[in-house]
Structure formats: C-alpha cells, structure tokens
Design an enzyme around this catalytic site. Sequence first.
Site, short mmCIF file in Angstrom:
data_model
loop_
_atom_site.label_atom_id
_atom_site.label_comp_id
_atom_site.label_asym_id
_atom_site.label_seq_id
_atom_site.Cartn_x
_atom_site.Cartn_y
_atom_site.Cartn_z
N ALA A 1 0.83 -1.20 0.00
CA ALA A 1 0.00 0.00 0.00
C ALA A 1 0.87 1.26 0.00
CB ALA A 1 -0.93 0.00 1.21
N TYR A 2 1.92 1.23 0.79
CA TYR A 2 2.84 2.37 0.85
C TYR A 2 3.55 2.56 -0.49
CZ TYR A 2 6.78 5.24 2.49
OH TYR A 2 7.71 6.23 2.65
#
Length: 248
Positions: free
Chosen positions: A156-157
Amino acid sequence: MSTTDTSTTRVALVTGGSGGIGRAVVQRLAADGFAVVVHYAGNRARADEVVAAVQASGGQALAVGGDVADETAMTAAFDAATAAFGGVDVVVNTAGIMILGPVASFDLDDLDRMHRTNIRGTFVVAQLAANRLRPGGALINFSTSVVRTQFPAYAAYVASKAAVEGMTLILARELRGKDITVNVVAPGPTATPLFLNGKDEQTVQNLANAVPLERLGQPEDIAETVAFLAGPARWVNGQVIYTNGGLA
C-alpha cells in the site's frame, strides 16, 4: 529572524519540515544559506524548535501549519513564505505517512488515509509549486527505494510512492521552458521515527545488513542529496535518485 537581505536569499519550503528527514533537510538548506519555511501538520511546538535552531545559527526560518492534502491550507503556506521572504525557489515535499501490512488483510480506511497524504498531498503541493516557483527553482518530491525492492507488507505504501514518481516525472516534462527542475529522492532504510516505528531490533539489523555499506541511512545522508538537487544540480531533471547506500 536575522536581517539577511531577502532580495538575494533563496527560499525553500519544506513540507514535513519538523520530522526526521524534513528536519535534516531544513538544517542543511539553512546552512547552505536558504531562508527556510518549516511546514508541519500537527505539532507546532516541534516546528518552532526547528525554527529556533535555524535562527540561533544566524539563519532565517518560519513555521507554517496545514494539511498537505488541503489546497487552501497549502496556498496559505506558500502565501506566508512569499510574504516573509519574497517568494519560493525550492519546494521539498517530505511530508508523508507509512502504514504497513499485507494486501490480503490491509485496512482500506488506512489505505485511503495514507493515499490522501502521500498522493493527493504531493499532488496539491506539486501543483502549487508548478505555478509559484521562481525561475531557477526546484521541486523535490519523496518516494522510497522499496518501489524497487518489493519488500512484503509495503504494497500500500509503495503504491502511493509509485504514484508520486509517476506524477513527478511527468511534471518535469510539463514545465518545459520554465527553468524549474523536478526530481524525486527515494531513500532506502533510514533511521527516522517513521521507519523505526513498529520494527524490532532484529528486523532493523536485517535491513541495515541488506545495504552494502552495512548500516542504516541517516537523515543527513538524505539531506545531502536534497541539497544537491536544490542547488548546483541544474542538469538533473525528471529523475528518481535512489539514496540508499547501494540497496538493490
């Protein structure tokens, strides 16, 4: 505030300027003679400490607050920089959040919160920089070396930072003829609270050992690259600079 002539002083706005890498960037640019606008999201006291340290060393600094994803708040930050110092020459966009977890179980509210800051926030600041930086200026956004290393739990990052890379490299081409450079710094493992939070000692040591130089980066290592892009590096444009000690 010192009485340095602002008509000849270059001005840098550093988002997240009270954080680990942001603080080091502020200190380095101030040492290089920049007047520095220290942006913070919520902790005014910590930003004021950074400003006081710069001023104690004879430099010029100002603290400004606001959500990087809020265009009204960030317009006000640019306005404050212009009112205090006459304009903005360099924007260093270090503001960001990192939430880790596997794709299969990642909380979608956390995904939205992280992407709001990392993607929308970067876009808002980049849009303002594109319209307000003076000729000879530089925009420096932040990604991560994990875009290349693909460590588990970073999906996600990394998705948010890959978006930062994409928008930055396109913006560099869109600003043709304006004499403004646009680049990305992508740090590797760096000893900041953001990086160290939630990691046990063995995990941190394993990440340090993955680097050929066998140590974590320090915020000052990253600030050195920023200073290069903010100052002499006028022929570096539309690039991602992996500042990571040789991490693959």
